[in-house]
Write an enzyme that holds these catalytic residues in place. Structure first.
Site, PDB file in Angstrom:
ATOM      1  N   ARG A   7       1.038  -1.235  -0.179  1.00 31.85           N
ATOM      2  CA  ARG A   7      -0.114   0.064  -0.034  1.00 31.85           C
ATOM      3  C   ARG A   7       0.612   1.204  -0.106  1.00 31.85           C
ATOM      4  O   ARG A   7       0.649   2.237  -0.597  1.00 31.85           O
ATOM      5  CB  ARG A   7      -0.875   0.149   1.342  1.00 31.85           C
ATOM      6  CG  ARG A   7      -1.655   1.327   1.371  1.00 31.85           C
ATOM      7  CD  ARG A   7      -3.080   1.201   2.388  1.00 31.85           C
ATOM      8  NE  ARG A   7      -3.010   0.357   3.281  1.00 31.85           N
ATOM      9  CZ  ARG A   7      -2.209   0.428   4.344  1.00 31.85           C
ATOM     10  NH1 ARG A   7      -1.884   1.786   4.643  1.00 31.85           N
ATOM     11  NH2 ARG A   7      -2.383  -0.409   5.542  1.00 31.85           N
ATOM     12  N   TYR A  33     -16.736  15.218 -17.753  1.00 33.78           N
ATOM     13  CA  TYR A  33     -17.475  13.931 -17.518  1.00 33.78           C
ATOM     14  C   TYR A  33     -18.437  13.612 -16.506  1.00 33.78           C
ATOM     15  O   TYR A  33     -18.022  14.290 -15.370  1.00 33.78           O
ATOM     16  CB  TYR A  33     -16.081  12.858 -17.336  1.00 33.78           C
ATOM     17  CG  TYR A  33     -16.323  11.606 -16.907  1.00 33.78           C
ATOM     18  CD1 TYR A  33     -17.198  10.822 -17.981  1.00 33.78           C
ATOM     19  CD2 TYR A  33     -15.852  10.998 -15.670  1.00 33.78           C
ATOM     20  CE1 TYR A  33     -17.700   9.560 -17.360  1.00 33.78           C
ATOM     21  CE2 TYR A  33     -16.481   9.558 -15.435  1.00 33.78           C
ATOM     22  CZ  TYR A  33     -16.979   9.007 -16.232  1.00 33.78           C
ATOM     23  OH  TYR A  33     -17.333   7.661 -16.024  1.00 33.78           O
ATOM     24  N   ASP A  62      -7.663  17.785 -15.876  1.00 31.92           N
ATOM     25  CA  ASP A  62      -7.912  16.372 -16.269  1.00 31.92           C
ATOM     26  C   ASP A  62      -7.588  16.159 -17.766  1.00 31.92           C
ATOM     27  O   ASP A  62      -8.174  16.961 -18.842  1.00 31.92           O
ATOM     28  CB  ASP A  62      -9.476  16.145 -16.234  1.00 31.92           C
ATOM     29  CG  ASP A  62      -9.501  14.652 -16.455  1.00 31.92           C
ATOM     30  OD1 ASP A  62      -8.882  14.037 -17.458  1.00 31.92           O
ATOM     31  OD2 ASP A  62     -10.635  13.956 -16.178  1.00 31.92           O
ATOM     32  N   LYS A  75      -7.778   5.013 -20.217  1.00 34.47           N
ATOM     33  CA  LYS A  75      -7.830   5.457 -21.678  1.00 34.47           C
ATOM     34  C   LYS A  75      -6.623   5.306 -22.435  1.00 34.47           C
ATOM     35  O   LYS A  75      -6.204   4.303 -22.856  1.00 34.47           O
ATOM     36  CB  LYS A  75      -8.526   6.945 -21.650  1.00 34.47           C
ATOM     37  CG  LYS A  75      -9.698   7.043 -20.644  1.00 34.47           C
ATOM     38  CD  LYS A  75     -10.985   6.149 -20.677  1.00 34.47           C
ATOM     39  CE  LYS A  75     -11.930   6.565 -19.699  1.00 34.47           C
ATOM     40  NZ  LYS A  75     -13.071   5.504 -19.551  1.00 34.47           N
TER      41      LYS A  75
HETATM   42  C1  LIG Z   1     -12.087  12.605 -19.061  1.00 39.72           C
HETATM   43  C2  LIG Z   1     -12.556  11.515 -18.083  1.00 39.72           C
HETATM   44  N1  LIG Z   1     -11.778  11.908 -16.773  1.00 39.72           N
HETATM   45  C3  LIG Z   1     -12.177  10.830 -15.896  1.00 39.72           C
HETATM   46  C4  LIG Z   1     -12.930   9.594 -16.097  1.00 39.72           C
HETATM   47  C5  LIG Z   1     -12.898   8.467 -15.137  1.00 39.72           C
HETATM   48  O1  LIG Z   1     -11.970   7.577 -15.395  1.00 39.72           O
HETATM   49  P1  LIG Z   1     -12.331   5.925 -14.891  1.00 39.72           P
HETATM   50  O2  LIG Z   1     -13.361   5.412 -15.498  1.00 39.72           O
HETATM   51  O3  LIG Z   1     -10.825   5.411 -15.216  1.00 39.72           O
HETATM   52  O4  LIG Z   1     -12.537   5.941 -13.390  1.00 39.72           O
HETATM   53  C6  LIG Z   1     -13.361   9.495 -17.418  1.00 39.72           C
HETATM   54  C7  LIG Z   1     -13.991   8.247 -17.678  1.00 39.72           C
HETATM   55  O5  LIG Z   1     -14.651   7.944 -18.744  1.00 39.72           O
HETATM   56  C8  LIG Z   1     -12.996  10.350 -18.314  1.00 39.72           C
HETATM   57  O6  LIG Z   1     -13.559  10.343 -19.440  1.00 39.72           O
END
Ligand SMILES: Cc1ncc(COP(=O)(O)O)c(C=O)c1O
Length: 382
Positions: A50, A102, A174, A199
């Site tokens: 951890r 998102y 992000d 992604k």
């Molecule tokens: C721009 C963006 N940020 C964060 C996330 C969240 O990621 P995760 O699905 O890996 O938790 C997503 C998920 O689609 C996303 O498109």
């Protein structure tokens, strides 16, 4: 030695300088919870997974290097990375965020409102005046997605840095949509960068992952304390998959972007498509800002069909492209944001943003572009 990004994707973990057991040329999977102490008060460098794990450590080093950070933490998925970054804010803090976010991030903000009284004002962050107007006494952070999801709005990050400096705010970005291959928010002034590593970074639709990268050690130390205390740590095998995925980030993204350019132009000329939202089209409102702050436009396209029936027909008829909820991988995926990624968002807000029953989002993969266009063509005919 400073490495070009393609090289850093492969060797950015310091592999060149490092001796793995048996001189393994890739980072082994240290599928282990605990490590033996060589003696009292002594450590091999790792004591408990951890707190630290060698496979995770290599991955964090690579992503840190790709994002030009001063510290990186690998989390179980993108949402836990965003949650962790927001732990930097005190209860009662106010955030100004991109309105086109998102849906899962909006759900998290709602949860933080309930649990920690964190308030969010959503504005179009590509308009700096809207950001300035939304800032109040309790504002502690700007939270930006650029390009945004799914409307592909581009926010000028250097401008956000100026505003953040004027008001002493944390700038959180992000960077999932462009990945560090195309954009480095820290170089543009971000304090904290978050990723859904699920992604582009991992790139093969086979594991979830998340990352938080900071621009200074102080922020890293605060986050690391929370991380090791709560433990949203990416498991060693998943770290291995992401490390492997990152090795091909450069060639994947070049091909994905090339395909996206062709598909966006083809969609633009299609009689059943009324609007195409792709940052790489010269008439996209964010084209110039994107050229200034990023090395590419990525491979995410949203488009609007003439009516709902056409959108549904396309989703049902596509064969190579898959109707599924995610993005960034080698397989092309089509999403219906209204009911999938943004299903959580209030209908009125969604409609105002343009996330309606005619909007589709396409994550372009590495297949042959002509095959993808032929697939779309036959789906439109139905
Ligand atoms: C721009 C963006 N940020 C964060 C996330 C969240 O990621 P995760 O699905 O890996 O938790 C997503 C998920 O689609 C996303 O498109």
């Amino acid at each position: 030695m400073s490495l070009a990004i393609e090289t850093a994707c492969i060797h950015g973990n310091g592999q060149l300088e490092k001796d793995h057991p048996y001189r393994s040329i890739i980072t082994p999977i240290f599928q282990v919870a605990t490590f033996a102490h060589p003696g009292i008060g002594r450590s091999s460098g790792y004591d408990y997974s951890r707190v630290g794990n060698p496979t995770r450590h290599d991955l964090e080093q690579v992503v840190n290097e790709l994002e030009h950070g001063r510290g990186c933490l690998a989390t179980t998925n993108g949402m836990s990375a965003i949650w962790l970054a927001l732990e930097l804010l005190p209860p009662g803090a106010h955030i100004v965020a991109s309105e086109d976010l998102y849906g899962g991030s909006v759900r998290l903000f709602d949860l933080l409102k309930e649990n920690r009284d964190i308030d969010v004002s959503y504005v179009n962050t590509s308009h700096e005046d809207e950001v300035r107007t939304a800032i109040g006494e309790d504002t502690k952070a700007l939270y930006i997605e650029t390009p945004s999801n799914p409307m592909m709005e581009v926010t000028d990050l250097a401008e956000m840095r100026k505003i953040a400096d004027e008001h002493g705010l944390l700038l959180i970005v992000d960077n999932t949509f462009l990945s560090p291959y195309f954009q480095n928010p820290i170089d543009l002034g971000a304090d904290v960068v978050v990723h859904s590593g699920t992604k582009y970074l991992e790139g093969h639709n086979d594991t979830l992952a998340g990352f938080v990268i900071t621009r200074n050690e102080e922020l890293y130390e605060r986050l690391e304390f929370i991380y090791k205390t709560v433990g949203p740590c990416l498991a060693p095998f998943d770290c291995f998959l992401v490390l492997r995925g990152i090795k091909t980030l450069a060639i994947r993204l070049e091909k994905q972007q090339e395909n996206a350019q062709k598909i966006a132009r083809w969609l633009k000329s299609h009689p059943s498509v009324t609007d195409v939202y792709y940052v790489g089209l010269e008439d996209h409102p964010g084209y110039e800002v994107s050229k200034k702050q990023a090395r590419g436009f990525g491979a995410m396209i949203s488009f609007r069909t003439v009516d709902r029936q056409t959108a549904e027909k396309v989703l049902e008829k596509i064969k190579i492209i898959t109707f599924a909820e995610s993005l960034g991988g080698v397989e092309s995926l089509m999403t219906y944001p209204m009911i999938q990624t943004h299903g959580y968002i209030d209908t009125k807000v969604r409609e105002k943003l343009g996330i309606t029953d005619t909007l589709l989002r396409l994550s372009v993969g590495i297949e042959n572009a002509e095959d993808l266009i032929a697939d779309l063509e036959q789906a439109f005919i139905g």
